[in-house]
Design a protein around this motif. Structure first.
Motif, mmCIF file in Angstrom:
data_model
loop_
_atom_site.group_PDB
_atom_site.id
_atom_site.type_symbol
_atom_site.label_atom_id
_atom_site.label_comp_id
_atom_site.label_asym_id
_atom_site.label_seq_id
_atom_site.Cartn_x
_atom_site.Cartn_y
_atom_site.Cartn_z
ATOM 1 N N UNK B 8 0.837 -1.167 -0.127
ATOM 2 C CA UNK B 8 -0.178 0.064 0.181
ATOM 3 C C UNK B 8 0.870 1.371 -0.063
ATOM 4 N N UNK B 9 0.354 2.506 -0.494
ATOM 5 C CA UNK B 9 1.092 3.595 -0.366
ATOM 6 C C UNK B 9 0.510 4.256 1.105
ATOM 7 N N UNK B 10 1.048 5.573 1.201
ATOM 8 C CA UNK B 10 0.817 5.967 2.741
ATOM 9 C C UNK B 10 -0.580 6.378 3.008
ATOM 10 N N UNK B 11 -1.415 6.324 1.877
ATOM 11 C CA UNK B 11 -2.984 6.840 2.187
ATOM 12 C C UNK B 11 -3.736 5.636 1.885
ATOM 13 N N UNK B 55 -2.548 -10.322 10.083
ATOM 14 C CA UNK B 55 -1.959 -9.419 9.034
ATOM 15 C C UNK B 55 -0.404 -9.058 9.638
ATOM 16 N N UNK B 56 0.698 -9.311 8.864
ATOM 17 C CA UNK B 56 1.837 -8.890 9.360
ATOM 18 C C UNK B 56 2.592 -7.862 8.574
ATOM 19 N N UNK B 57 2.909 -6.684 8.981
ATOM 20 C CA UNK B 57 3.158 -5.728 8.222
ATOM 21 C C UNK B 57 4.584 -5.037 8.694
ATOM 22 N N UNK B 58 5.253 -4.562 7.603
ATOM 23 C CA UNK B 58 6.349 -3.717 7.780
ATOM 24 C C UNK B 58 6.236 -2.474 7.101
ATOM 25 N N UNK B 59 7.000 -1.652 7.753
ATOM 26 C CA UNK B 59 7.073 -0.186 6.744
ATOM 27 C C UNK B 59 8.281 0.241 6.406
ATOM 28 N N UNK B 60 8.134 0.668 5.061
ATOM 29 C CA UNK B 60 9.517 1.316 4.540
ATOM 30 C C UNK B 60 9.250 2.700 3.718
ATOM 31 N N UNK B 61 9.857 3.757 4.413
ATOM 32 C CA UNK B 61 9.423 4.912 4.283
ATOM 33 C C UNK B 61 7.901 5.084 4.072
ATOM 34 N N UNK B 62 7.309 5.371 3.111
ATOM 35 C CA UNK B 62 5.843 5.678 3.200
ATOM 36 C C UNK B 62 4.974 4.503 2.932
ATOM 37 N N UNK B 63 5.834 3.271 2.661
ATOM 38 C CA UNK B 63 5.152 2.318 1.965
ATOM 39 C C UNK B 63 4.659 1.040 2.941
ATOM 40 N N UNK B 64 3.474 0.489 2.831
ATOM 41 C CA UNK B 64 3.172 -0.681 3.668
ATOM 42 C C UNK B 64 3.505 -1.800 3.243
ATOM 43 N N UNK B 65 4.060 -2.739 3.539
ATOM 44 C CA UNK B 65 3.960 -4.205 3.174
ATOM 45 C C UNK B 65 3.280 -5.224 4.080
ATOM 46 N N UNK B 66 2.275 -5.837 3.610
ATOM 47 C CA UNK B 66 1.718 -6.441 4.498
ATOM 48 C C UNK B 66 1.204 -8.113 3.979
ATOM 49 N N UNK B 67 1.614 -9.068 4.786
ATOM 50 C CA UNK B 67 1.204 -10.336 4.405
ATOM 51 C C UNK B 67 0.222 -10.927 5.296
ATOM 52 N N UNK B 68 -0.478 -11.496 4.837
ATOM 53 C CA UNK B 68 -1.831 -12.082 5.150
ATOM 54 C C UNK B 68 -1.960 -13.518 5.400
ATOM 55 N N UNK B 98 6.555 4.832 -3.566
ATOM 56 C CA UNK B 98 5.246 4.720 -4.331
ATOM 57 C C UNK B 98 5.786 4.681 -5.896
ATOM 58 N N UNK B 99 6.625 5.779 -6.320
ATOM 59 C CA UNK B 99 6.782 5.811 -7.771
ATOM 60 C C UNK B 99 7.540 4.731 -8.230
ATOM 61 N N UNK B 100 8.603 4.161 -7.564
ATOM 62 C CA UNK B 100 9.231 3.073 -8.107
ATOM 63 C C UNK B 100 8.441 1.634 -8.056
ATOM 64 N N UNK B 101 7.468 1.701 -7.083
ATOM 65 C CA UNK B 101 6.743 0.597 -7.198
ATOM 66 C C UNK B 101 5.799 0.599 -8.259
ATOM 67 N N UNK B 102 5.246 1.750 -8.598
ATOM 68 C CA UNK B 102 4.021 1.850 -9.636
ATOM 69 C C UNK B 102 4.970 1.336 -11.137
ATOM 70 N N UNK B 103 6.284 2.089 -11.050
ATOM 71 C CA UNK B 103 6.812 2.003 -12.325
ATOM 72 C C UNK B 103 7.481 0.370 -12.550
ATOM 73 N N UNK B 104 7.378 -0.323 -11.628
ATOM 74 C CA UNK B 104 8.240 -1.567 -11.447
ATOM 75 C C UNK B 104 6.797 -2.765 -11.386
ATOM 76 N N UNK B 105 5.660 -2.374 -11.417
ATOM 77 C CA UNK B 105 4.620 -3.345 -10.873
ATOM 78 C C UNK B 105 4.696 -4.640 -11.450
#
Lengths: 940, 470
Positions: B8-11, B55-68, B98-105
């Motif tokens: 997810x992004x920060x929003x 839900x397991x989550x880690x945050x990298x800068x504004x990005x949330x990674x969640x495993x379910x 966010x930018x990099x993730x969108x660019x490399x999805x």
């Protein structure tokens, strides 16, 4: 190239445009279009309408495009099963591709498409892939079997994939082995009964070899699987431990924790005298400490696990207190967990440091953390007696800060300190009372009220204080109301003259104006007690309270043992068994620690292993407020609502004279009662249900012909409080050659119980249920059912300590409960236990003298014949009787279900009520239990 | 096992959503957003259970990674996997934004398909992944190439590919130690430990067999016992020169069973930069600096801060790149600093005064004083008073660690390396000069060993003692 643009298209008619693009001739355009589709899918738009168009793009040489199409398929195939069929051909073709990467991709994707028709076509390619020459394809196929099993378990079994999967455990490639282990473990979990993961020393050896070679993730799969293995003896356990220990230095914390799990589990089997046991304990500490320098999320997982490990084996980390000191930049969840562990490790040796830290923490910023720190100071006081004084003064300092939540928390813990050290720190009560007005949390208010009630005689204005609370009685929370009721009753019993009005007021508030049944019931109980027998009331209400234990918030030992088997997993993070948060069949299987296989030198005393301690020694947990007198309410007063409601109508409420009589008798006179609101006293509660049975069998024993041995009255094996309302009492019997367990199941909960099942742990004589536990109808609340469960002795055998210990698990729709019980050995005496005379003489001589044990049976007034016939009823046969110098000598034999013969000589002197019993047996460890059986039979 | 993975992004907008198991529905995506990302309170746990779904989550800068997941998974494994996922993404496209993730999805989906199968983590070593997940479209590989890829991905040495060639063979070693110090307000050291990391950058050809040695007490004692004629040497090594390592962990390339039995560290390194080992020591720690802060509150709107640092090592040695970070209250309006040495600056965005000194010799002292103006606030929230921290490079390790390394390059390579092979096996690069960390070049052609030492000292209670009220 910026793919992010795909996320922003929100035009109307987008789908049509995409459709056109997907059918474009230009490859690049097609690919762009598929990317757009995937982006829309990700953000949650429904693009299933494009299914045929996307599938059309599937046949391509471009692997990137192919993967995208597959991703789309996995998402939408289920909603368009008929269309999905179109993809099958491509899959089947891809499974034959010369490129192993494409073969694997095809089989991997096919397994993710949950459409029956596709699954049918999957079988043949999967079979080929499981035997593919390329390990990459095999490792992918191994996981695919688990996928297929999730869709259609029957199909997997019918097609024989399970056997192929088992073969892969011996594969030459470590990653194939690891994935096969993972797949098998998962399948086995949903079939608890099947013997899928048939682990034996050979296969374990293979796994241990693969452990050194496979990826970090593979190591985790293998270690988690190893943890389910039950080594056959301590030697095997040790050799596995030795090969697992190197994993403790792995950089991956999950590998370390899984290794810790295996070691903690197998350690149970090692003898404490072993040098290796000590070495292993020492080796465990450093890696656990190192886990604390991992990333915060992992630290959290590690700390939750360390919390369990510290409870199970406190010796491992007892010198490592300092590493749990909180760091400034720890996230709050790490701080809170560290604090918990600090308290568990607090001891006389390190208490000074701990206290200094806690004091520091109490001035931190985070409210939860501060509260917990304050509470921790109280727990230190309770745990380490020498520090109590310092803790109390620290708490008083904190109260002086007047920080509201600090004060409240401090009062809550001081209450516990009062209970632990009665009559020691009451001088601080005055300070506490000063803060009465600032208390706004129920727990703190309740604690303060308890203190006032408990020490009413030392607080001059106790009545005023309590009265001030009474004004807003109905706005208080339940725990405060209950506490206030009890406190005022205590006050009344201590100072009856001045507080009569107050007690009447509170009783009427509790019984008349409240909707809360707990409060009403407690009110009525006090009311009746006070009016019927004030002296008894004094004894009950002002009874000496049991001391509270040092350790608080301990996890119940059986749960702890189970959680130890789940180290590293979610269960260990939640501190709950998997059944509490996993749906369906998975995780319902309960795990337990292996029993210690002490070598035969002698039964090991379980003094250090908490799991072996009898239930009575378990430290009790500090009850929360409101439960302090909650036990009173556990009395079952027969049919509900008989007296009290009637009483409210007959007795004018608020009548001044209500307790007049009680007052007299309290002051000394023996006044009579006039207006007792209750009509009946509680009738005998919980009378032993089967007590009559015993007498019945006495008769038969006397006759000696009917083969039915003595049956002890039923005793409660599992109290309702420990089993969420299920009470089990029972006994064992043997009749005409068959053993049965006679049970009474009582539902004391408020919900219906059903789905009963029973299971025994392995035991010394292989006792096992011969039939499933049959409870025909669901058990309604307050209902009991009697069941006779037939048993046989063909179950698996494991020596228990004591020998006749039987561990039982009973399951119902609510949970699984465990208890253990001792069975009388005479239920194992078989009917053909009569030995030939010659044989007897020969055997008696043959058994070495050191196997002979002598016992005295005291206070038995039967004569030789009566004894003989009584024993025969329980299959102890008299072979010969001699009279030597006025003494009767009985020579007897008996045989146990497992073929052990026991020979006995019983000496009876007519004038002496004590009999001498000599027992000879090739397995002398049973003698003591045989003696117990003799005693039970003869005395009943 | 892992049922699904969301980014997810920060929003709270979903950037990536990959579901592996049937029991995870689309609603899980929203459940996490509503209950965790949009939750009002600060996150209280990295594991959240919502309606029987974990839900397991880690945050990298504004990005949330969640495993379910809905099962009782190995929680430690899930977090390790999430970190690994971050590493892999960083290795492919740099910073996780966010930018990099969108660019490399598309790439991310491809990676997720490869490294998680049915929720089971598979080989996640970037070295191996980069051989076949390229985003360039796989060019028609030859059969040998294909089988080389698959054998590497599934093989015992999954972290390194065959046939790596370098013209210059180089190996760099960095030892990074951070000294964690806990002091009582009275200035007494409550506890101190060093946690160190050995980071290696390897640019070596073929499948080099490496050995790494250090002045670990246990090894040195072992050697001492082992051979009598080596006693002279081991005396050198023992005593102050050897250190007691409490515990260490290794990169997966290190053969753990060999370490367990012989305590030797042998491995075939991955190509490029990686963390070879971590270790922890608690005994005989040399504290290179002492930091003495003095804080005076002048009224409600002014703070006077004085910080003295003293270097605590041989005068002949030099510490470099010293950076002291002094946190300031959140309501700071202005700061005036005077320092004797180096440069100091108030950085409002970081809420700290950063004081930099290029070089400082041993047994010296330097000080900074600052006047901090505060805005009057009625914010009741207390300032958490973070600790003062400092970073520096010194030519020795506070733990006393010294390194010996040895690289054997075995002859599975084409011509030019034959020659090197002979020399290589013979050459051992031993670094145990008294000062420890001086540069020394190897005899190997083109071989180069560089080291630098970075230290970090954290004083948890940044404001001990001298908190005076006026």
């Amino acid at each position: 190239m910026t793919d992010s643009k795909y996320f922003t298209t929100t035009k109307k008619g987008e789908i049509f445009e995409l459709k056109a693009e997907l059918n474009s001739d230009k490859k690049e355009k097609k690919k762009e279009a598929v990317k757009k589709v995937i982006a829309s899918m990700t953000v949650g738009k429904d693009v299933s309408a494009l299914f045929p168009d996307v599938v059309n793009c599937m046949q391509t040489d471009n692997l990137e495009l192919k993967k995208l199409v597959y991703l789309y398929l996995m998402n939408y195939a289920k909603s368009q099963p008929d269309m999905a069929i179109m993809a099958v051909n491509t899959f089947v073709k891809d499974c034959e591709d010369p490129n192993p990467l494409i073969r694997a991709l095809a089989v991997r994707t096919m397994g993710c498409i949950r459409v029956d028709k596709i699954t049918e076509y999957l079988c043949e390619p999967l079979r080929k892939c499981l035997k593919d020459e390329d390990p990459y394809v095999r490792k992918t196929a191994a996981v695919c079997v688990a996928k297929l099993h999730d869709i259609n378990a029957q199909l997997v079994e019918d097609q024989g994939f399970l056997d192929t999967l088992k073969d892969l455990i011996s594969d030459s490639n470590p990653m194939v082995v690891a994935n096969a282990v993972a797949a098998l473990s998962e399948i086995a979990e949903s079939h608890p009964s099947s013997n899928l993961l048939d682990l034996n020393p050979q296969s374990i050896n293979k796994l241990l070899t693969a452990l050194n070679e496979c990826t970090e993730w593979g190591q985790i799969f293998i270690l988690d699987c190893l943890a389910n293995y039950m080594p056959k003896d301590d030697r095997e356990a040790q050799s596995i431990c030795e090969r697992v220990t190197p994993r403790l230095s792995h950089a991956n914390s999950a590998v370390v924790l899984s290794a810790v799990k295996v070691l903690m589990k197998f350690m149970e089997m090692l003898s404490k005298d072993l040098d290796y046991y000590g070495t292993l304990l020492k080796k465990l500490a450093p890696p656990l400490v190192t886990l604390l320098s991992a990333e915060p999320e992992l630290q959290y997982v590690a700390l939750r696990n360390i919390n369990l490990i510290v409870q199970k084996r406190p010796e491992i980390l007892k010198h490592e207190m300092k590493v749990f000191f909180v760091k400034y930049n720890d996230p709050i969840y790490v701080k809170l967990e560290k604090l918990d562990i600090m308290i568990r490790l607090a001891s006389q040796a390190n208490i000074a440091q701990v206290l200094a830290e806690l004091k520091e923490y109490a001035t931190e910023v985070d409210v939860d953390f501060v509260r917990k720190a304050v509470r921790a100071i109280g727990r230190c006081a309770i745990k380490v007696e020498q520090s109590a004084e310092r803790c109390v003064s620290t708490l008083l300092d904190l109260i002086q800060t007047k920080v509201n939540y600090v004060v409240q928390e401090a009062i809550v813990v001081i209450k516990d300190i009062f209970r632990k050290y009665p009559n020691k720190y009451e001088s601080v009560i005055a300070t506490l009372c000063e803060n009465l007005d600032s208390l706004d949390e129920p727990e703190a208010r309740a604690a303060m009220i308890w203190i006032v009630g408990e020490y009413a005689e030392r607080i001059d204005n106790a009545d005023e204080l309590l009265e001030s609370f009474l004004e807003g009685f109905h706005d208080e929370s339940t725990q405060v109301q209950l506490q206030l009721l009890t406190a005022i009753v205590k006050l009344f019993l201590k100072k009856p003259t001045e507080t009569q009005e107050l007690v009447q007021q509170v009783l009427s508030l509790a019984t008349q104006d409240s909707d809360n049944p707990d409060l009403r019931d407690r009110g009525y109980i006090y009311w009746r007690l006070l009016s019927t027998d004030p002296v008894a009331a004094k004894e009950v209400v002002l009874a000496e309270k049991p001391l509270i234990s040092e350790e608080t918030d301990l996890i119940e030992p059986t749960l702890l043992d189970e959680l130890i088997c789940y180290i590293g997993t979610l269960a260990s993070v939640y501190h709950k068994p998997p059944s509490a948060f996993v749906e369906g069949s998975r995780g319902v299987l309960h795990k337990g620690l292996p029993p210690r296989t002490g070598s035969i030198e002698g039964p090991e005393s379980p003094d250090t292993a908490p799991s072996g301690e009898p239930a009575a020694d378990q430290p009790s947990v500090i009850p929360t407020q409101g439960d302090l007198l909650g036990d009173l309410l556990n009395l079952d007063l027969g049919p509900p609502v008989t007296g009290p409601p009637m009483a409210t109508s007959t007795v004018p409420m608020g009548a001044v004279d209500l307790l007049g009589g009680g007052l007299d008798s309290l002051i000394g006179g023996s006044g009579s009662f006039t207006a007792a609101p209750s009509s009946t006293a509680p009738t005998n509660v919980g009378a032993p249900l089967g007590s009559g049975l015993g007498d019945l069998f006495d008769l038969t024993a006397g006759v000696g012909t009917l083969s039915g041995s003595y049956v002890a009255p039923k005793t409660v094996w599992l109290p309702a409080m420990k089993a969420k309302g299920l009470e089990i009492s029972g006994t064992f019997s043997r009749q005409v050659g068959s053993i049965s367990m006679d049970l009474v199941l009582t539902n004391k909960a408020l919900q219906v119980m059903s789905d009963f099942a029973i299971q025994f742990n392995r035991n010394s004589f292989g006792l096992a249920p011969a039939a499933p536990l049959q409870v025909h109808a669901p058990l309604a609340p307050n209902q009991s059912v009697e069941i006779s469960l037939p048993l046989n002795t063909v179950g698996s055998v494991m020596k228990m300590d004591p020998l006749n210990n039987l561990q039982v698990a009973v399951k119902n729709n609510i949970d699984v409960f465990y208890f253990s019980t001792l069975y009388p050995l005479h239920i194992l005496f078989v009917e053909d236990g009569k030995m030939e005379r010659q044989m007897f003489l020969a055997t008696w001589k043959d058994i070495p003298n050191e196997n002979e044990t002598q016992f005295q049976i005291k206070d038995c007034s039967l004569n030789a014949d009566a004894v003989s016939s009584k024993l025969q009823g329980s299959n102890i046969f008299t072979i010969a009787k001699r009279n030597v110098e006025g003494q009767d000598m009985l020579y007897q034999s008996l045989k146990l279900t497992n073929g052990i013969w026991v020979l006995a000589e019983l000496r009876i002197q007519p004038s002496n009520p004590s009999f001498m019993l000599s027992l000879k047996c090739r397995a002398p460890e049973v003698s003591q239990y045989i003696y117990q059986a003799y005693e039970t039979i003869l005395k009943n | 096992m892992i049922g699904g993975l969301f980014i997810y992004n920060h929003k709270g907008e979903v950037l990536i959503s990959r579901v592996y198991r049937d029991d995870i529905g689309r609603n899980a995506v929203d459940a996490f957003r509503v209950n965790v990302i949009h939750a009002r309170q600060q996150v209280r746990s990295p594991v959240t259970n919502i309606a029987r779904t974990s839900f397991f989550h880690v945050k990298r800068s504004n990005i949330w990674l969640a495993a379910v997941t809905k099962q009782n998974v190995n929680a430690a494994m899930v977090f390790e996997f999430l970190y690994k996922m971050c590493d892999v993404m960083t290795a492919y496209f740099g910073k996780i934004s966010e930018e990099n993730i969108k660019n490399n999805f598309v790439l991310i989906y491809e990676l997720l398909d490869e490294i998680l199968d049915f929720g089971y983590p598979q080989n996640s070593e970037t070295g191996a992944l980069k051989t076949f997940i390229t985003q360039q479209g796989i060019k028609s590989q030859t059969k040998e190439e294909q089988s080389q890829i698959t054998s590497q991905v599934t093989g015992q040495i999954g972290w390194r590919r065959e046939g790596i060639k370098y013209r210059r063979n180089e190996l760099f070693l960095d030892v990074l130690e951070s000294v964690n110090l806990l002091m009582s307000p009275q200035g007494q050291v409550l506890s101190a430990h060093v946690s160190g990391r050995v980071v290696m950058k390897s640019y070596l050809s073929g499948m080099p067999e490496c050995k790494f040695g250090m002045n670990d007490k246990i090894v040195i004692e072992k050697q001492g016992k082992g051979t009598a004629d080596e006693t002279g040497k081991s005396e050198l090594g023992s005593g102050k020169q050897s250190i007691a390592i409490d515990d260490c962990t290794f990169h997966q390339c290190v053969r753990l069973s060999k370490f367990d039995s012989e305590r030797s560290i042998s491995f075939i390194p991955p190509d490029g930069e990686f963390e070879l080992m971590r270790y922890r020591t608690t005994k005989d720690i040399i504290l290179p600096f002492r930091v003495i802060p003095l804080v005076r509150e002048v009224g409600r709107t002014k703070l006077e801060v004085k910080v003295v640092i003293k270097s605590n090592f041989k005068p002949s040695l030099l510490a470099q790149k010293i950076e002291v970070r002094i946190p300031t209250p959140l309501n700071t309006s202005g700061v005036q600093v005077i320092c004797m040495k180096g440069k100091a600056k108030y950085k409002a965005s970081e809420n700290a005064i950063v004081w930099k000194i290029k070089r400082m010799a041993g047994m010296k002292e330097s000080q900074i004083s600052a006047e901090i103006e505060l805005l009057p606030t009625n914010d009741k929230k207390k300032w958490a008073r973070p600790p003062i921290s400092m970073n520096f490079e010194v030519p020795f390790a506070p733990s006393g660690l010294k390194v010996q390394s040895r690289v054997d390059v075995r002859g599975t390579h084409p011509m030019p390396w034959r020659e090197e092979d002979e020399k290589g096996t013979g050459a051992a690069d031993t670094v145990s000069s008294p000062s420890g960390w001086s540069e020394s070049c190897t005899e190997k052609p083109g071989g180069d060993i560089g080291r630098c030492h970075l230290g970090r000292q954290d004083d948890r209670r940044g404001w001990p003692g001298g908190h005076e009220h006026t």
